[in-house]
Design a protein around this motif. Structure first.
Motif, PDB file in Angstrom:
ATOM      1  N   VAL A  39     -52.925 -64.123   2.126  1.00 63.26           N
ATOM      2  CA  VAL A  39     -52.385 -63.691   3.273  1.00 63.26           C
ATOM      3  C   VAL A  39     -52.692 -62.235   3.697  1.00 63.26           C
ATOM      4  N   ALA A  40     -52.466 -61.415   2.294  1.00 64.24           N
ATOM      5  CA  ALA A  40     -52.938 -60.174   2.250  1.00 64.24           C
ATOM      6  C   ALA A  40     -54.135 -59.747   2.710  1.00 64.24           C
ATOM      7  N   CYS A  41     -55.229 -60.560   2.170  1.00 68.64           N
ATOM      8  CA  CYS A  41     -56.609 -60.260   2.387  1.00 68.64           C
ATOM      9  C   CYS A  41     -57.047 -60.654   3.820  1.00 68.64           C
ATOM     10  N   ASP A  42     -56.301 -61.704   4.508  1.00 71.43           N
ATOM     11  CA  ASP A  42     -56.498 -62.244   5.910  1.00 71.43           C
ATOM     12  C   ASP A  42     -56.016 -60.956   6.730  1.00 71.43           C
ATOM     13  N   LEU A  43     -54.930 -60.341   6.352  1.00 72.44           N
ATOM     14  CA  LEU A  43     -54.279 -59.518   7.261  1.00 72.44           C
ATOM     15  C   LEU A  43     -55.291 -58.271   7.362  1.00 72.44           C
ATOM     16  N   ILE A  44     -55.598 -57.742   5.966  1.00 69.15           N
ATOM     17  CA  ILE A  44     -56.385 -56.728   5.778  1.00 69.15           C
ATOM     18  C   ILE A  44     -57.973 -56.792   6.692  1.00 69.15           C
ATOM     19  N   ASP A  45     -58.379 -58.106   6.535  1.00 67.04           N
ATOM     20  CA  ASP A  45     -59.650 -58.475   7.275  1.00 67.04           C
ATOM     21  C   ASP A  45     -59.697 -58.310   8.840  1.00 67.04           C
ATOM     22  N   LYS A  46     -58.379 -58.672   9.110  1.00 73.37           N
ATOM     23  CA  LYS A  46     -58.206 -58.477  10.748  1.00 73.37           C
ATOM     24  C   LYS A  46     -57.508 -57.173  11.157  1.00 73.37           C
ATOM     25  N   GLY A  47     -57.471 -56.122  10.269  1.00 75.93           N
ATOM     26  CA  GLY A  47     -57.362 -54.788  10.673  1.00 75.93           C
ATOM     27  C   GLY A  47     -55.940 -54.146  10.420  1.00 75.93           C
ATOM     28  N   ALA A  48     -55.160 -54.879   9.586  1.00 79.91           N
ATOM     29  CA  ALA A  48     -53.980 -54.316   9.039  1.00 79.91           C
ATOM     30  C   ALA A  48     -54.014 -53.102   8.421  1.00 79.91           C
ATOM     31  N   TYR A  49     -53.204 -52.064   8.667  1.00 82.16           N
ATOM     32  CA  TYR A  49     -53.267 -50.659   7.984  1.00 82.16           C
ATOM     33  C   TYR A  49     -52.808 -51.193   6.533  1.00 82.16           C
ATOM     34  N   TYR A  50     -53.626 -50.750   5.421  1.00 79.32           N
ATOM     35  CA  TYR A  50     -53.603 -51.034   3.967  1.00 79.32           C
ATOM     36  C   TYR A  50     -53.161 -49.961   3.253  1.00 79.32           C
ATOM     37  N   ILE A  51     -52.018 -50.127   2.597  1.00 80.37           N
ATOM     38  CA  ILE A  51     -51.563 -48.754   1.701  1.00 80.37           C
ATOM     39  C   ILE A  51     -51.531 -49.322   0.398  1.00 80.37           C
ATOM     40  N   ALA A  52     -51.759 -48.626  -0.569  1.00 79.94           N
ATOM     41  CA  ALA A  52     -51.747 -49.042  -2.128  1.00 79.94           C
ATOM     42  C   ALA A  52     -50.676 -47.886  -2.903  1.00 79.94           C
ATOM     43  N   THR A  53     -49.704 -48.343  -3.740  1.00 77.52           N
ATOM     44  CA  THR A  53     -48.877 -47.028  -4.037  1.00 77.52           C
ATOM     45  C   THR A  53     -49.646 -46.393  -5.214  1.00 77.52           C
ATOM     46  N   HIS A  54     -50.803 -46.932  -5.728  1.00 73.39           N
ATOM     47  CA  HIS A  54     -51.220 -45.890  -6.847  1.00 73.39           C
ATOM     48  C   HIS A  54     -52.662 -46.736  -7.313  1.00 73.39           C
ATOM     49  N   PRO A  55     -53.583 -45.994  -7.937  1.00 73.58           N
ATOM     50  CA  PRO A  55     -54.706 -46.621  -8.161  1.00 73.58           C
ATOM     51  C   PRO A  55     -55.109 -47.065  -9.719  1.00 73.58           C
ATOM     52  N   ASP A  56     -54.173 -47.033 -10.565  1.00 72.80           N
ATOM     53  CA  ASP A  56     -54.469 -47.503 -12.045  1.00 72.80           C
ATOM     54  C   ASP A  56     -55.118 -48.697 -12.120  1.00 72.80           C
ATOM     55  N   MET A  57     -56.063 -48.837 -13.069  1.00 70.54           N
ATOM     56  CA  MET A  57     -56.676 -50.066 -13.304  1.00 70.54           C
ATOM     57  C   MET A  57     -56.004 -50.823 -14.311  1.00 70.54           C
ATOM     58  N   THR A  58     -55.306 -50.244 -15.155  1.00 72.14           N
ATOM     59  CA  THR A  58     -54.534 -50.894 -16.281  1.00 72.14           C
ATOM     60  C   THR A  58     -53.027 -50.114 -16.566  1.00 72.14           C
ATOM     61  N   CYS A  59     -52.107 -51.164 -17.030  1.00 74.06           N
ATOM     62  CA  CYS A  59     -50.853 -50.621 -17.564  1.00 74.06           C
ATOM     63  C   CYS A  59     -50.770 -50.524 -18.969  1.00 74.06           C
ATOM     64  N   PRO A  60     -50.620 -49.493 -19.716  1.00 75.58           N
ATOM     65  CA  PRO A  60     -50.782 -49.380 -20.961  1.00 75.58           C
ATOM     66  C   PRO A  60     -49.203 -50.257 -21.693  1.00 75.58           C
ATOM     67  N   VAL A  61     -49.381 -51.100 -22.718  1.00 75.37           N
ATOM     68  CA  VAL A  61     -48.258 -51.544 -23.234  1.00 75.37           C
ATOM     69  C   VAL A  61     -48.594 -51.531 -24.616  1.00 75.37           C
ATOM     70  N   ASP A  62     -47.431 -51.758 -25.391  1.00 65.04           N
ATOM     71  CA  ASP A  62     -47.581 -51.633 -27.097  1.00 65.04           C
ATOM     72  C   ASP A  62     -48.760 -52.696 -27.320  1.00 65.04           C
ATOM     73  N   GLY A  63     -49.740 -52.345 -27.990  1.00 67.74           N
ATOM     74  CA  GLY A  63     -50.849 -53.045 -28.307  1.00 67.74           C
ATOM     75  C   GLY A  63     -51.841 -53.495 -27.554  1.00 67.74           C
ATOM     76  N   GLY A  64     -51.819 -52.806 -26.308  1.00 64.85           N
ATOM     77  CA  GLY A  64     -52.965 -53.325 -25.509  1.00 64.85           C
ATOM     78  C   GLY A  64     -52.562 -52.664 -23.970  1.00 64.85           C
ATOM     79  N   ALA A  65     -53.130 -53.501 -23.086  1.00 72.63           N
ATOM     80  CA  ALA A  65     -53.073 -53.181 -21.606  1.00 72.63           C
ATOM     81  C   ALA A  65     -52.957 -54.206 -20.501  1.00 72.63           C
ATOM     82  N   LEU A  66     -52.431 -54.240 -19.739  1.00 77.44           N
ATOM     83  CA  LEU A  66     -52.256 -55.294 -18.598  1.00 77.44           C
ATOM     84  C   LEU A  66     -53.055 -54.872 -17.432  1.00 77.44           C
ATOM     85  N   PRO A  67     -53.547 -55.656 -16.655  1.00 78.75           N
ATOM     86  CA  PRO A  67     -54.177 -55.588 -15.400  1.00 78.75           C
ATOM     87  C   PRO A  67     -53.305 -54.893 -14.410  1.00 78.75           C
TER      88      PRO A  67
END
Length: 259
Positions: free
Chosen positions: A135-163
């Motif tokens: 749904v989000a992709c469809d809305l963005i493709d049709k011109g909805a204003y698109y806001i992201a809270t932050h740009p981090d690629m990963t989130c560090p956790v004990d022993g590794g990282a999350l997407p």
């Protein structure tokens, strides 16, 4: 010239993941370092992690032995809420967010509207489903204003990282060909302006302590804060040297901020 954080800084902004804790494990010595810091300095925990609410972080830090109030915590989601209230108060929001974060946007006076949205807000949504993403992709493709809270690629956790949200952004870009119209969190200026307004402390009397070069340190450098790199998380001396960034101080951990 070596910076004297005790004399030159009135407010410290501290990242959480990789700086204060990993998951549910407090980094050794951080509590004692914070106790010294909070005796005569304003301290705000400033996290890009928008997977949870301000209330969640207040409760989590308090359980870890770091008593805080709402005024001591600020997230990229809070910066997004503040920006929307001022700049797009009548927006109808389609949220990629956990139910708790979505409810936080409602409590901030914003209109979350799955029926007829004109704006897509992307947070670090750990409840993300294929249907919501489609749904989000469809809305963005049709011109909805698109806001992201932050740009981090990963989130560090004990022993590794999350997407993290940056990975979601790449998927959306691959589908729509579009990047966010606006990103509110570190390293961007919106969250710097918001937190300075909240604390009442000028950015040149404020220091950012964090473990990430691309967000925490870039945020400080680009927005006129003092940059204090801690080596407890993502960055190490090799990646720092390779980055070409010039920070004001490097510490092994928050436990050593005043040494």
């Amino acid at each position: 010239m070596k910076i004297d954080l005790k004399k030159e800084i009135d407010c410290f902004l501290l990242d959480l993941d990789g700086t204060v804790y990993f998951g549910n494990r407090l980094i050794v010595g951080v509590k004692e370092g914070l106790d010294r810091m909070r005796k005569d300095k304003r301290v705000v925990f400033l996290t890009n992690n928008s997977s949870a609410t301000r209330e969640f972080y207040v409760n989590k830090l308090s359980r870890m032995g770091i008593p805080v109030t709402y005024d001591d915590v600020y997230t990229s989601a809070n910066a997004t809420q503040d920006w929307l209230r001022i700049n797009r108060p009548h927006s109808k929001l389609f949220m990629l967010a956990s139910p708790e974060v979505e409810d936080e946007f409602r409590k901030a006076g914003l209109n979350v509207d799955d029926k007829n949205p004109d704006t897509v807000v992307l947070t670090f949504d750990k409840t993300l489903t294929f249907d919501k993403l489609a749904v989000a992709c469809d809305l963005i493709d049709k011109g909805a204003y698109y806001i992201a809270t932050h740009p981090d690629m990963t989130c560090p956790v004990d022993g590794g990282a999350l997407p993290d949200i940056g990975s979601f952004m790449r998927l959306i870009e691959g589908t729509t060909g579009k990047l966010p119209d606006l990103i509110c969190g570190k390293p961007y200026g919106i969250i710097a302006e918001c937190v300075s307004k909240m604390t009442g402390v000028p950015l040149n009397r404020t220091a950012m302590i964090g473990d990430r070069l691309s967000t925490d340190m870039r945020f400080a450098i680009d927005n006129g804060l003092k940059a204090v790199l801690t080596l407890t998380g993502e960055a190490n001396m090799q990646t720092y040297t390779e980055s070409g960034l010039k920070v004001d101080k490097i510490i092994n951990s928050v436990a050593e901020w005043d040494l």
